[in-house]
Design a protein around this motif. Structure first.
Motif, short mmCIF file in Angstrom:
data_model
loop_
_atom_site.label_atom_id
_atom_site.label_comp_id
_atom_site.label_asym_id
_atom_site.label_seq_id
_atom_site.Cartn_x
_atom_site.Cartn_y
_atom_site.Cartn_z
N PRO A 139 -52.68 -5.35 -19.39
CA PRO A 139 -52.93 -4.71 -20.68
C PRO A 139 -51.72 -4.81 -21.62
O PRO A 139 -50.59 -4.96 -21.16
N THR A 140 -51.99 -4.75 -22.89
CA THR A 140 -50.92 -4.58 -23.88
C THR A 140 -50.58 -3.09 -23.86
O THR A 140 -51.46 -2.26 -24.10
N ILE A 141 -49.34 -2.77 -23.56
CA ILE A 141 -48.93 -1.38 -23.43
C ILE A 141 -48.01 -1.03 -24.58
O ILE A 141 -47.01 -1.71 -24.82
N ILE A 142 -48.37 0.04 -25.29
CA ILE A 142 -47.55 0.54 -26.39
C ILE A 142 -46.99 1.88 -25.95
O ILE A 142 -47.74 2.86 -25.79
N GLU A 143 -45.69 1.93 -25.73
CA GLU A 143 -45.03 3.19 -25.36
C GLU A 143 -44.70 3.93 -26.66
O GLU A 143 -43.80 3.54 -27.39
N LEU A 144 -45.47 4.96 -26.94
CA LEU A 144 -45.35 5.65 -28.22
C LEU A 144 -43.99 6.31 -28.43
O LEU A 144 -43.53 6.43 -29.56
N ASP A 145 -43.34 6.74 -27.35
CA ASP A 145 -42.03 7.36 -27.49
C ASP A 145 -40.93 6.34 -27.77
O ASP A 145 -39.80 6.71 -28.07
N HIS A 146 -41.26 5.05 -27.72
CA HIS A 146 -40.31 3.99 -28.06
C HIS A 146 -40.72 3.22 -29.31
O HIS A 146 -40.02 2.28 -29.70
N HIS A 147 -41.84 3.57 -29.91
CA HIS A 147 -42.36 2.86 -31.08
C HIS A 147 -41.96 3.63 -32.35
O HIS A 147 -42.06 4.86 -32.39
N VAL A 148 -41.56 2.91 -33.37
CA VAL A 148 -41.10 3.54 -34.60
C VAL A 148 -42.19 4.40 -35.24
O VAL A 148 -41.90 5.45 -35.82
N ASP A 149 -43.45 4.01 -35.11
CA ASP A 149 -44.56 4.78 -35.68
C ASP A 149 -45.27 5.61 -34.61
O ASP A 149 -46.41 6.05 -34.83
N GLY A 150 -44.63 5.82 -33.47
CA GLY A 150 -45.24 6.52 -32.35
C GLY A 150 -45.88 7.86 -32.68
O GLY A 150 -47.05 8.09 -32.35
N PRO A 151 -45.17 8.77 -33.36
CA PRO A 151 -45.77 10.07 -33.68
C PRO A 151 -47.01 9.95 -34.58
O PRO A 151 -48.00 10.67 -34.38
N ASP A 152 -46.98 9.04 -35.52
CA ASP A 152 -48.13 8.85 -36.41
C ASP A 152 -49.30 8.21 -35.67
O ASP A 152 -50.45 8.57 -35.89
N ILE A 153 -49.01 7.27 -34.79
CA ILE A 153 -50.07 6.66 -33.97
C ILE A 153 -50.68 7.70 -33.06
O ILE A 153 -51.89 7.76 -32.88
N GLN A 154 -49.84 8.58 -32.51
CA GLN A 154 -50.34 9.64 -31.64
C GLN A 154 -51.26 10.58 -32.41
O GLN A 154 -52.28 11.04 -31.88
N THR A 155 -50.98 10.83 -33.67
CA THR A 155 -51.86 11.65 -34.51
C THR A 155 -53.21 10.96 -34.69
O THR A 155 -54.25 11.61 -34.60
N VAL A 156 -53.20 9.66 -34.92
CA VAL A 156 -54.45 8.90 -35.05
C VAL A 156 -55.25 9.00 -33.75
O VAL A 156 -56.46 9.25 -33.77
N LEU A 157 -54.58 8.84 -32.62
CA LEU A 157 -55.26 8.91 -31.32
C LEU A 157 -55.81 10.30 -31.06
O LEU A 157 -56.89 10.45 -30.49
N PHE A 158 -55.10 11.33 -31.48
CA PHE A 158 -55.56 12.70 -31.31
C PHE A 158 -56.90 12.91 -32.02
O PHE A 158 -57.77 13.61 -31.53
N HIS A 159 -57.07 12.25 -33.17
CA HIS A 159 -58.33 12.36 -33.91
C HIS A 159 -59.47 11.60 -33.24
O HIS A 159 -60.64 11.88 -33.50
N LEU A 160 -59.14 10.64 -32.39
CA LEU A 160 -60.17 9.88 -31.68
C LEU A 160 -60.71 10.60 -30.45
O LEU A 160 -61.86 10.41 -30.08
N VAL A 161 -59.88 11.41 -29.80
CA VAL A 161 -60.31 12.08 -28.57
C VAL A 161 -61.10 13.34 -28.91
O VAL A 161 -60.93 13.94 -29.96
N ALA A 162 -61.96 13.72 -27.98
CA ALA A 162 -62.83 14.87 -28.21
C ALA A 162 -62.22 16.15 -27.63
O ALA A 162 -61.46 16.12 -26.67
N ASN A 163 -62.58 17.26 -28.22
CA ASN A 163 -62.27 18.59 -27.71
C ASN A 163 -60.80 18.84 -27.45
O ASN A 163 -60.44 19.53 -26.50
#
Length: 135
Positions: free
Chosen positions: A69-93
């Motif tokens: 897999p292509t692995i994106i380590e969010l804690d090492h990515h410059v846009d990690g916190p913003d990407i994590q916010t996008v992902l939070f909106h994708l997950v349920a509950n």
């Protein structure tokens, strides 16, 4: 008209930005595009945090099946916190946004969904359809 200001390692322009809310929206739109681009150009994408034990489980499962897999380590990515916010909106509950797995350009889900698909036998066919497995 303002000249672009250097902020950290990136250049930011305030031209046409009316408020801080607009800046946040622009960052989230950019992060959403990053997620969309990565998911659509790779068979399997795993958004992870380097110290997350469930992310390690997801990586080991995929590697164990023969998937790279292509692995994106969010804690090492410059846009990690913003990407994590996008992902939070994708997950349920309000579930944890990482690990987040995309297969064949589509959001599969987190560790629960990944493990459920593995247990019920639907994960391997999904991976084959996406071109991540050939056997």
């Amino acid at each position: 008209m303002q000249v672009a200001k250097k902020t950290g390692n990136r250049m930011a322009s305030n031209i046409g930005i009316g408020s801080e809310a607009s800046t946040t929206t622009m960052k989230l739109d950019n992060s959403c595009e990053i997620v969309r681009q990565l998911a659509s150009t790779n068979a399997v994408v795993l958004f992870s945090m380097s110290g997350c034990c469930m992310c390690t489980v997801a990586k080991r499962l995929l590697f164990g099946l023969g998937v790279g897999p292509t692995i994106i380590e969010l804690d090492h990515h410059v846009d990690g916190p913003d990407i994590q916010t996008v992902l939070f909106h994708l997950v349920a509950n309000g579930q944890q946004p990482v690990p987040a797995v995309f297969i064949g350009g589509k959001f599969l889900g987190g560790i629960e969904t990944l493990m459920a698909c593995h247990i019920n036998g639907t994960l391997v066919p999904l991976l084959k359809e996406a071109g991540a497995l050939w056997l």
